[in-house]
Design an enzyme around this catalytic site. Structure first.
Site, PDB file in Angstrom:
ATOM      1  CE  LYS A 130      -4.220   1.492   0.087  1.00 41.87           C
ATOM      2  NZ  LYS A 130      -5.397   0.828  -0.519  1.00 41.87           N
ATOM      3  CG  ASP A 170      -7.361   3.083  -1.260  1.00 44.97           C
ATOM      4  OD1 ASP A 170      -7.807   1.931  -1.311  1.00 44.97           O
ATOM      5  OD2 ASP A 170      -7.486   3.798  -0.243  1.00 44.97           O
TER       6      ASP A 170
HETATM    7  P1  NDP Z   1     -12.858   7.728  -3.187  1.00 44.89           P
HETATM    8  O1  NDP Z   1     -11.817   8.709  -2.850  1.00 44.89           O
HETATM    9  O2  NDP Z   1     -13.313   7.593  -4.591  1.00 44.89           O
HETATM   10  O3  NDP Z   1     -14.143   7.981  -2.295  1.00 44.89           O
HETATM   11  C1  NDP Z   1     -14.055   7.945  -0.915  1.00 44.89           C
HETATM   12  C2  NDP Z   1     -15.400   8.330  -0.355  1.00 44.89           C
HETATM   13  O4  NDP Z   1     -15.409   8.054   1.035  1.00 44.89           O
HETATM   14  C3  NDP Z   1     -15.714   9.798  -0.509  1.00 44.89           C
HETATM   15  O5  NDP Z   1     -17.078   9.967  -0.631  1.00 44.89           O
HETATM   16  C4  NDP Z   1     -15.190  10.363   0.797  1.00 44.89           C
HETATM   17  O6  NDP Z   1     -15.788  11.580   1.204  1.00 44.89           O
HETATM   18  C5  NDP Z   1     -15.552   9.269   1.767  1.00 44.89           C
HETATM   19  N1  NDP Z   1     -14.630   9.310   2.896  1.00 44.89           N
HETATM   20  C6  NDP Z   1     -13.290   9.264   2.865  1.00 44.89           C
HETATM   21  N2  NDP Z   1     -12.788   9.377   4.093  1.00 44.89           N
HETATM   22  C7  NDP Z   1     -13.841   9.506   4.901  1.00 44.89           C
HETATM   23  C8  NDP Z   1     -13.978   9.659   6.294  1.00 44.89           C
HETATM   24  N3  NDP Z   1     -12.904   9.701   7.086  1.00 44.89           N
HETATM   25  N4  NDP Z   1     -15.248   9.734   6.805  1.00 44.89           N
HETATM   26  C9  NDP Z   1     -16.341   9.683   5.982  1.00 44.89           C
HETATM   27  N5  NDP Z   1     -16.263   9.555   4.653  1.00 44.89           N
HETATM   28  C10 NDP Z   1     -15.037   9.460   4.124  1.00 44.89           C
HETATM   29  O7  NDP Z   1     -12.315   6.326  -2.624  1.00 44.89           O
HETATM   30  P2  NDP Z   1     -12.746   4.856  -3.044  1.00 44.89           P
HETATM   31  O8  NDP Z   1     -14.192   4.806  -3.347  1.00 44.89           O
HETATM   32  O9  NDP Z   1     -11.781   4.363  -4.022  1.00 44.89           O
HETATM   33  O10 NDP Z   1     -12.457   4.053  -1.687  1.00 44.89           O
HETATM   34  C11 NDP Z   1     -13.432   3.875  -0.669  1.00 44.89           C
HETATM   35  C12 NDP Z   1     -13.035   2.699   0.208  1.00 44.89           C
HETATM   36  O11 NDP Z   1     -12.928   1.516  -0.581  1.00 44.89           O
HETATM   37  C13 NDP Z   1     -11.693   2.823   0.921  1.00 44.89           C
HETATM   38  O12 NDP Z   1     -11.754   2.145   2.158  1.00 44.89           O
HETATM   39  C14 NDP Z   1     -10.745   2.072  -0.006  1.00 44.89           C
HETATM   40  O13 NDP Z   1      -9.591   1.610   0.668  1.00 44.89           O
HETATM   41  C15 NDP Z   1     -11.641   0.936  -0.421  1.00 44.89           C
HETATM   42  N6  NDP Z   1     -11.285   0.250  -1.652  1.00 44.89           N
HETATM   43  C16 NDP Z   1     -11.139   0.913  -2.827  1.00 44.89           C
HETATM   44  C17 NDP Z   1     -10.883   0.227  -3.983  1.00 44.89           C
HETATM   45  C18 NDP Z   1     -10.836   0.888  -5.310  1.00 44.89           C
HETATM   46  O14 NDP Z   1     -10.786   0.183  -6.306  1.00 44.89           O
HETATM   47  N7  NDP Z   1     -10.862   2.201  -5.414  1.00 44.89           N
HETATM   48  C19 NDP Z   1     -10.653  -1.223  -3.971  1.00 44.89           C
HETATM   49  C20 NDP Z   1     -10.913  -1.846  -2.705  1.00 44.89           C
HETATM   50  C21 NDP Z   1     -11.187  -1.117  -1.590  1.00 44.89           C
HETATM   51  P3  NDP Z   1     -14.954  12.954   1.211  1.00 44.89           P
HETATM   52  O15 NDP Z   1     -15.019  13.444  -0.186  1.00 44.89           O
HETATM   53  O16 NDP Z   1     -15.701  13.819   2.194  1.00 44.89           O
HETATM   54  O17 NDP Z   1     -13.569  12.635   1.688  1.00 44.89           O
HETATM   55  O1  2IT Z   2      -7.884  -1.705  -1.543  1.00 41.63           O
HETATM   56  C1  2IT Z   2      -7.773  -2.132  -2.702  1.00 41.63           C
HETATM   57  O2  2IT Z   2      -7.882  -3.332  -2.959  1.00 41.63           O
HETATM   58  C2  2IT Z   2      -7.497  -1.203  -3.784  1.00 41.63           C
HETATM   59  N1  2IT Z   2      -7.373  -0.009  -3.527  1.00 41.63           N
HETATM   60  C3  2IT Z   2      -7.365  -1.735  -5.166  1.00 41.63           C
HETATM   61  C4  2IT Z   2      -6.025  -1.478  -5.695  1.00 41.63           C
HETATM   62  C5  2IT Z   2      -5.732  -2.106  -7.015  1.00 41.63           C
HETATM   63  O3  2IT Z   2      -4.640  -2.667  -7.125  1.00 41.63           O
HETATM   64  O4  2IT Z   2      -6.535  -2.022  -7.937  1.00 41.63           O
END
Ligand code: NDP
Ligand code: 2IT
Length: 451
Positions: A130, A170
């Protein structure tokens, strides 16, 4: 049996906390895995002799570095960059980059540790890592984000590569940020390789990678629901977050027949009693990904919806909850509200969104509950498919990728059932995911000797 588990977990955790003080998210993630795998270790004591767990919690390498950059007014800022290369037993390091003001070493290590198990579950050859920075793109101009990404990669480029370490997105890192990082990486290396995933469609990105985490979580939820003869059809779904994962989880759940009624960001949540439709989801994508606005603007466009500032959506009665924002966003009080509101299935899209106390409430109430390392693995799995396409210099159709994604989510579900089914028939997805993920990595570590 239980005595061994208790003593082993307590003893191990005391050492881990003493050695890694203050890293509370890392402690939380390790403890959850330990509790699952301790009974397995008791059965296979050679893994204790091999000190596999002790080796797994020590990152193979941690890179921390200065990221200086200049804003549009000419002011200089200094952020901290990280890459935690946790475990390469089953493949090159692979994982996302997070840009958020809360990023610190503990958060990087918990995510890299979780990723090792998640990547193992995908069935693809990827190790755990990460990276990220305490820099938030929120409120920054495109030019500022570009300068930051270029500075970040000017250090990180020497530590990554298509066969070494392949970063992706992420929180705070989407197509724009991956583009700027890839551009600088290519310039410094003078090579066009698949070193990043989540790339643009015109330059090596896989079809469906942007959708894959949210879609994959829904495919996993479908498998969970099927164990109780249910489906998304007609169910009310509560989603948190409004970013990449939340948008696509909401979209797929809606297309599978559910009524999806909430989205959120760190300022509050919106509740649309009529549920989302294609037009509303398209509006949210435009709002968040293009205009880069806040979720509260939804109620200006759709006045039947309500905005709840400073609150999380878990008090809204629902059948299925999909936390897709961030770690520890469901605490014990939230979990109790969900159970009281009739929720019977919690499928995590985010990483570690549920606190240990809240997980205990879900499991005691015999909810269908899946940890992110199983149900959000579709994102990194499709990144793995992007790596394969880059290696053979081909591009698969959306149908081909979707079919593979479906297969992988279904295989992960089967692995959870195999290792997590308890005597009374309850599927403990936490235990199943942890043990299934662990076995493969532990075996590879033993095979490769003491390295
Ligand atoms: P984005 O940046 O696209 O979106 C994150 C969202 O979560 C935003 O709406 C943000 O709001 C909100 N958020 C972030 N921090 C906080 C907080 N402390 N409290 C409340 N809301 C919060 O991120 P992703 O959608 O990519 O990621 C979301 C989750 O999914 C994370 O845990 C990430 O690790 C996980 N993930 C992502 C993957 C991916 O492919 N992108 C793969 C697997 C897991 P704001 O704009 O206010 O910050
Ligand atoms: O938490 C996760 O699995 C990710 N942010 C996906 C990262 C990736 O390699 O696509």
């Amino acid at each position: 049996m239980e005595k061994f588990v208790k003593n082993y977990v307590e003893g191990f955790m005391a050492g881990l906390v003493a050695k890694n003080p203050g890293e509370k998210e890392f402690h939380q993630a390790v403890k959850e895995v330990l509790e699952s795998v301790a009974p397995y270790l008791e059965k296979y004591p050679y893994l204790l002799d091999q000190k596999i767990m002790e080796r797994m919690v020590e990152p193979e390498r941690v890179i921390m570095f200065r990221v200086p950059w200049m804003d549009d007014k000419g002011e200089i800022h200094v952020n901290r960059g990280f890459r935690v290369q946790m475990n390469s037993a089953i493949g090159p390091y692979k994982e996302g980059i997070r840009f958020h003001y809360s990023v610190n070493l503990s958060i990087m290590k918990f995510l890299a540790f979780e990723q090792t198990f998640k990547n193992s579950l995908t069935t693809l050859p990827m190790g755990g890592a990460k990276g990220g920075s305490d820099f938030s793109p929120r409120g920054k101009s495109d030019a500022e984000v570009m300068r930051f990404c270029q500075s970040f990669i000017t250090e990180l480029f020497r530590h990554i590569g298509a066969d070494t370490d392949v970063p992706a997105g992420d929180i705070g890192v989407g197509g724009r940020e991956v583009g700027y990082m890839f551009g600088q990486y290519k310039r410094l290396r003078d090579e066009f390789t698949g070193t990043f995933t989540g790339k643009g469609q015109a330059w090596g990105g896989s079809l469906l990678r942007p959708e894959a985490t949210g879609y994959g979580a829904c495919y996993f939820a479908q498998e969970m629901l099927a164990t109780r003869g249910k489906s998304f059809e007609g169910q009310t779904v509560v989603v948190s977050g409004a970013g990449n994962v939340a948008q696509h989880a909401a979209e797929k759940a809606m297309r599978l027949g559910a009524k999806v009624v909430t989205l959120s960001d760190s300022d509050g949540f919106i509740y649309d009693p009529d549920g989302f439709d294609e037009e509303k989801i398209a509006y949210v994508k435009q709002l968040k990904n293009v205009i880069r606005g806040r979720i509260k603007e939804y109620v200006t466009r759709y006045p039947k919806a309500q905005y709840f500032p400073g609150e999380r959506p878990w008090g809204i009665p629902c059948d299925i909850a999909m936390p897709c924002a961030t770690q520890n966003e469901i605490n014990a009080e939230d979990a109790a509200k969900l159970v009281a509101g009739g929720c019977y299935c919690v499928t995590e899209g985010a990483n570690m969104p549920t606190t240990p106390e809240a997980i205990a409430i879900f499991q005691q109430a015999k909810l269908l509950y899946s940890p992110g390392k199983a149900s959000n693995a579709g994102g990194v799995a499709t990144s793995g498919l992007e790596m394969s396409q880059n290696s053979i210099r081909q591009k698969w159709t959306a149908e081909e990728v979707d079919k593979e994604l479906h297969r992988i989510m279904s295989d992960i579900h089967a692995a959870c059932v195999k290792y997590g089914t308890e005597e009374d028939g309850y599927i403990n997805y936490v235990k199943g995911a942890n043990i299934a993920g662990f076995i493969k990595v532990a075996g590879a570590m033993v095979d490769q000797g003491l390295v």
